[in-house]
Design a protein around this motif. Structure first.
Motif, PDB file in Angstrom:
ATOM      1  N   ILE A 193       1.051  -1.152   0.176  1.00  0.00           N
ATOM      2  CA  ILE A 193      -0.095   0.087   0.034  1.00  0.00           C
ATOM      3  C   ILE A 193       0.955   1.167   0.215  1.00  0.00           C
ATOM      4  O   ILE A 193       1.926   1.295   0.389  1.00  0.00           O
ATOM      5  N   THR A 194       0.438   2.298  -0.694  1.00  0.00           N
ATOM      6  CA  THR A 194       1.166   3.450  -0.557  1.00  0.00           C
ATOM      7  C   THR A 194       0.194   4.514   0.293  1.00  0.00           C
ATOM      8  O   THR A 194      -0.900   4.391   0.244  1.00  0.00           O
ATOM      9  N   THR A 195       1.054   5.577   0.321  1.00  0.00           N
ATOM     10  CA  THR A 195       0.256   6.799   0.980  1.00  0.00           C
ATOM     11  C   THR A 195      -0.661   7.427   0.176  1.00  0.00           C
ATOM     12  O   THR A 195      -1.739   7.722   0.344  1.00  0.00           O
ATOM     13  N   ALA A 196      -0.551   7.362  -1.236  1.00  0.00           N
ATOM     14  CA  ALA A 196      -1.375   7.725  -2.293  1.00  0.00           C
ATOM     15  C   ALA A 196      -2.688   6.894  -2.289  1.00  0.00           C
ATOM     16  O   ALA A 196      -3.776   7.605  -2.554  1.00  0.00           O
ATOM     17  N   ASP A 197      -2.665   5.899  -1.800  1.00  0.00           N
ATOM     18  CA  ASP A 197      -3.919   4.895  -1.788  1.00  0.00           C
ATOM     19  C   ASP A 197      -4.828   5.438  -0.490  1.00  0.00           C
ATOM     20  O   ASP A 197      -6.017   5.324  -0.671  1.00  0.00           O
ATOM     21  N   VAL A 198      -4.013   5.470   0.466  1.00  0.00           N
ATOM     22  CA  VAL A 198      -4.706   5.995   1.777  1.00  0.00           C
ATOM     23  C   VAL A 198      -5.368   7.306   1.438  1.00  0.00           C
ATOM     24  O   VAL A 198      -6.708   7.390   1.574  1.00  0.00           O
ATOM     25  N   ALA A 199      -4.649   8.409   0.884  1.00  0.00           N
ATOM     26  CA  ALA A 199      -5.090   9.489   0.464  1.00  0.00           C
ATOM     27  C   ALA A 199      -6.512   9.493  -0.621  1.00  0.00           C
ATOM     28  O   ALA A 199      -7.393  10.289  -0.252  1.00  0.00           O
ATOM     29  N   ASP A 200      -6.329   8.570  -1.595  1.00  0.00           N
ATOM     30  CA  ASP A 200      -7.492   8.405  -2.566  1.00  0.00           C
ATOM     31  C   ASP A 200      -8.737   8.016  -1.507  1.00  0.00           C
ATOM     32  O   ASP A 200      -9.697   8.238  -1.880  1.00  0.00           O
ATOM     33  N   ARG A 201      -8.496   6.953  -0.656  1.00  0.00           N
ATOM     34  CA  ARG A 201      -9.660   6.517   0.140  1.00  0.00           C
ATOM     35  C   ARG A 201     -10.353   7.635   0.946  1.00  0.00           C
ATOM     36  O   ARG A 201     -11.403   7.612   1.053  1.00  0.00           O
ATOM     37  N   LEU A 202      -9.302   8.483   1.549  1.00  0.00           N
ATOM     38  CA  LEU A 202      -9.991   9.717   2.426  1.00  0.00           C
ATOM     39  C   LEU A 202     -10.465  10.534   1.350  1.00  0.00           C
ATOM     40  O   LEU A 202     -11.098  11.500   2.079  1.00  0.00           O
ATOM     41  N   GLY A 203     -10.064  10.832   0.283  1.00  0.00           N
ATOM     42  CA  GLY A 203     -10.432  11.851  -0.792  1.00  0.00           C
ATOM     43  C   GLY A 203      -9.928  13.249  -0.381  1.00  0.00           C
ATOM     44  O   GLY A 203     -10.393  14.066  -0.605  1.00  0.00           O
ATOM     45  N   VAL A 204      -8.561  13.144  -0.194  1.00  0.00           N
ATOM     46  CA  VAL A 204      -7.765  14.415   0.278  1.00  0.00           C
ATOM     47  C   VAL A 204      -6.465  14.092  -0.607  1.00  0.00           C
ATOM     48  O   VAL A 204      -5.930  13.202  -0.907  1.00  0.00           O
ATOM     49  N   PRO A 205      -5.745  15.151  -0.613  1.00  0.00           N
ATOM     50  CA  PRO A 205      -4.541  15.324  -1.335  1.00  0.00           C
ATOM     51  C   PRO A 205      -3.180  14.637  -0.617  1.00  0.00           C
ATOM     52  O   PRO A 205      -3.631  14.605   0.658  1.00  0.00           O
ATOM     53  N   HIS A 206      -2.230  14.225  -1.240  1.00  0.00           N
ATOM     54  CA  HIS A 206      -1.092  13.617  -0.531  1.00  0.00           C
ATOM     55  C   HIS A 206      -0.004  14.437  -0.847  1.00  0.00           C
ATOM     56  O   HIS A 206       0.494  14.818  -2.082  1.00  0.00           O
ATOM     57  N   ARG A 207       0.801  14.919   0.220  1.00  0.00           N
ATOM     58  CA  ARG A 207       2.176  15.580  -0.059  1.00  0.00           C
ATOM     59  C   ARG A 207       2.970  15.076   0.531  1.00  0.00           C
ATOM     60  O   ARG A 207       3.041  14.306   1.743  1.00  0.00           O
ATOM     61  N   THR A 208       4.145  14.734  -0.435  1.00  0.00           N
ATOM     62  CA  THR A 208       5.365  14.266   0.308  1.00  0.00           C
ATOM     63  C   THR A 208       6.454  15.265   0.777  1.00  0.00           C
ATOM     64  O   THR A 208       6.681  16.269   0.351  1.00  0.00           O
ATOM     65  N   ILE A 209       7.076  15.037   1.821  1.00  0.00           N
ATOM     66  CA  ILE A 209       7.729  15.806   2.519  1.00  0.00           C
ATOM     67  C   ILE A 209       9.216  15.023   2.519  1.00  0.00           C
ATOM     68  O   ILE A 209       9.603  13.904   2.157  1.00  0.00           O
ATOM     69  N   GLY A 210      10.367  15.868   2.477  1.00  0.00           N
ATOM     70  CA  GLY A 210      11.642  15.272   2.519  1.00  0.00           C
ATOM     71  C   GLY A 210      11.951  14.784   3.853  1.00  0.00           C
ATOM     72  O   GLY A 210      11.495  15.014   4.954  1.00  0.00           O
ATOM     73  N   LEU A 211      13.096  13.827   3.734  1.00  0.00           N
ATOM     74  CA  LEU A 211      13.427  12.887   4.822  1.00  0.00           C
ATOM     75  C   LEU A 211      14.073  13.846   5.789  1.00  0.00           C
ATOM     76  O   LEU A 211      14.111  13.603   7.099  1.00  0.00           O
ATOM     77  N   GLY A 212      14.818  14.944   5.376  1.00  0.00           N
ATOM     78  CA  GLY A 212      15.281  16.032   6.146  1.00  0.00           C
ATOM     79  C   GLY A 212      14.035  16.629   7.288  1.00  0.00           C
ATOM     80  O   GLY A 212      14.328  16.845   8.197  1.00  0.00           O
ATOM     81  N   GLU A 213      12.972  16.711   6.355  1.00  0.00           N
ATOM     82  CA  GLU A 213      12.179  17.887   7.179  1.00  0.00           C
ATOM     83  C   GLU A 213      11.360  16.450   8.126  1.00  0.00           C
ATOM     84  O   GLU A 213      11.037  17.026   9.198  1.00  0.00           O
ATOM     85  N   TYR A 214      11.343  15.254   7.747  1.00  0.00           N
ATOM     86  CA  TYR A 214      10.643  14.334   8.543  1.00  0.00           C
ATOM     87  C   TYR A 214      11.455  14.039  10.035  1.00  0.00           C
ATOM     88  O   TYR A 214      10.929  14.267  10.880  1.00  0.00           O
ATOM     89  N   ARG A 215      12.714  14.163   9.729  1.00  0.00           N
ATOM     90  CA  ARG A 215      13.757  13.953  10.827  1.00  0.00           C
ATOM     91  C   ARG A 215      13.691  15.437  11.681  1.00  0.00           C
ATOM     92  O   ARG A 215      13.701  14.868  13.048  1.00  0.00           O
ATOM     93  N   ARG A 216      13.492  16.350  11.024  1.00  0.00           N
ATOM     94  CA  ARG A 216      13.294  17.826  12.153  1.00  0.00           C
ATOM     95  C   ARG A 216      12.045  17.594  12.812  1.00  0.00           C
ATOM     96  O   ARG A 216      12.354  17.989  13.914  1.00  0.00           O
ATOM     97  N   ARG A 217      11.224  17.289  12.214  1.00  0.00           N
ATOM     98  CA  ARG A 217       9.905  17.032  13.164  1.00  0.00           C
ATOM     99  C   ARG A 217       9.866  16.046  14.024  1.00  0.00           C
ATOM    100  O   ARG A 217       9.355  16.276  15.152  1.00  0.00           O
ATOM    101  N   LEU A 218      10.794  15.242  13.768  1.00  0.00           N
ATOM    102  CA  LEU A 218      10.630  14.014  14.877  1.00  0.00           C
ATOM    103  C   LEU A 218      11.556  14.586  16.042  1.00  0.00           C
ATOM    104  O   LEU A 218      11.329  14.268  17.083  1.00  0.00           O
ATOM    105  N   LEU A 219      12.832  15.163  15.729  1.00  0.00           N
ATOM    106  CA  LEU A 219      13.394  15.692  16.878  1.00  0.00           C
ATOM    107  C   LEU A 219      12.826  16.967  17.424  1.00  0.00           C
ATOM    108  O   LEU A 219      13.141  17.223  18.829  1.00  0.00           O
ATOM    109  N   ASN A 220      12.270  17.783  16.828  1.00  0.00           N
ATOM    110  CA  ASN A 220      11.813  19.055  17.357  1.00  0.00           C
ATOM    111  C   ASN A 220      10.483  19.281  17.645  1.00  0.00           C
ATOM    112  O   ASN A 220      10.006  20.021  18.679  1.00  0.00           O
TER     113      ASN A 220
END
Length: 273
Positions: free
Chosen positions: A186-213
């Protein structure tokens, strides 16, 4: 008697319930046991008592640093050999996950299981579908993730519990086998399609920043663990499937395991789940 460790956890409790549904003589254990369970604290090595246990379903105690996890598992396996356990089943990590930040403790434990002198079965569990859903985040108007276009061969926890129960109830025919237990990609796009909302990819650096901060409740080992899952999915290392789970269950694996009608967690809670 069958003993399921970690029986107050999600996988352990589901495995114990599946055993009881099959009419098996089984009980659970925990460091904080519920009524009818054994007390079993993996960190209290001298106090580990497995007397009377014929089959041990060792649910990985992976919520810690690698050295602590491996030490816990080693102590339980030593007690199993000492106390006359006749078969050990260990819930490990899918073979596709060798690059993940928490793989080493699983592979080190697998070595110890194979060397413990007892008949064994290793269940290399894929990542939970429930985890995939829990790691998605809400953005301004839709779903965000660091998974990109990558897919995860996510597997329902209930299927893994049922497979463990099937093997624990009749372990002899599975002795010496290592099974790779995964589900449908399954992909995130599959989930977004089922929810009827857009999917936006964030970079791994941004993801790590969110995890840490932005997620102060995470333990020190968790941000690199979660980042390794994100990059593994994003770059196509975790989408492989195997027939093992369906063969054990003697039915297809679940395809509607993710509660897609419910939204992902808010950003400040997603990675802590």
């Amino acid at each position: 008697m069958i003993l399921v460790t970690g029986a107050n956890g999600n996988l352990g409790s589901a495995t114990l319930a599946a055993l009881h549904a099959r009419g098996a003589i089984a009980t659970g254990s925990s460091r904080t046991p519920s009524d009818g369970m054994r007390r079993l604290d993996f960190d209290d090595h001298p106090g580990i008592d497995l007397a009377g246990v014929s089959t041990l379903a060792l649910i990985s105690a992976g919520y810690a640093e690698d050295d602590q996890v491996v030490g816990r598992h080693a102590a339980v396996l030593d007690a199993a050999a000492r106390d006359g356990v006749r078969h050990v089943i260990y819930t490990s990590l899918t073979g596709a996950g060798d690059h993940l930040g928490f793989a080493l403790a699983h592979r080190a434990t697998e070595r110890r299981v194979r060397a413990c002198g007892l008949p064994w079965t290793i269940l290399r569990n894929g990542l939970y579908a429930e985890l995939f859903g829990g790691l998605l985040m809400w953005g301004d108007d839709g779903v965000e993730s660091a998974f990109g276009d990558g897919a995860l061969a996510a597997v329902a926890r209930a299927d893994l519990a049922e497979a463990a129960a099937i093997i624990a109830a009749d372990p002899a025919q599975h002795s010496g086998h290592t099974y790779d237990l995964t589900g449908a990609p399954i992909t995130t796009a599959d989930v977004a399609d089922r929810l009827g909302v857009p999917h936006r990819t964030i970079g791994l650096g941004e993801y790590r920043r969110r995890l840490l901060n932005e997620m102060p409740d995470l333990l020190p080992f968790q941000p690199p663990m979660l980042a390794s899952i994100a990059t593994g999915i994003r770059h196509g290392f975790l989408d492989g499937t195997s027939p093992d789970l369906a063969d054990i269950l003697v039915r297809p694996v679940r395809t509607h395991w993710l509660r897609l009608s419910q939204p992902p967690l808010p950003r400040d809670r997603a990675a802590a789940r």
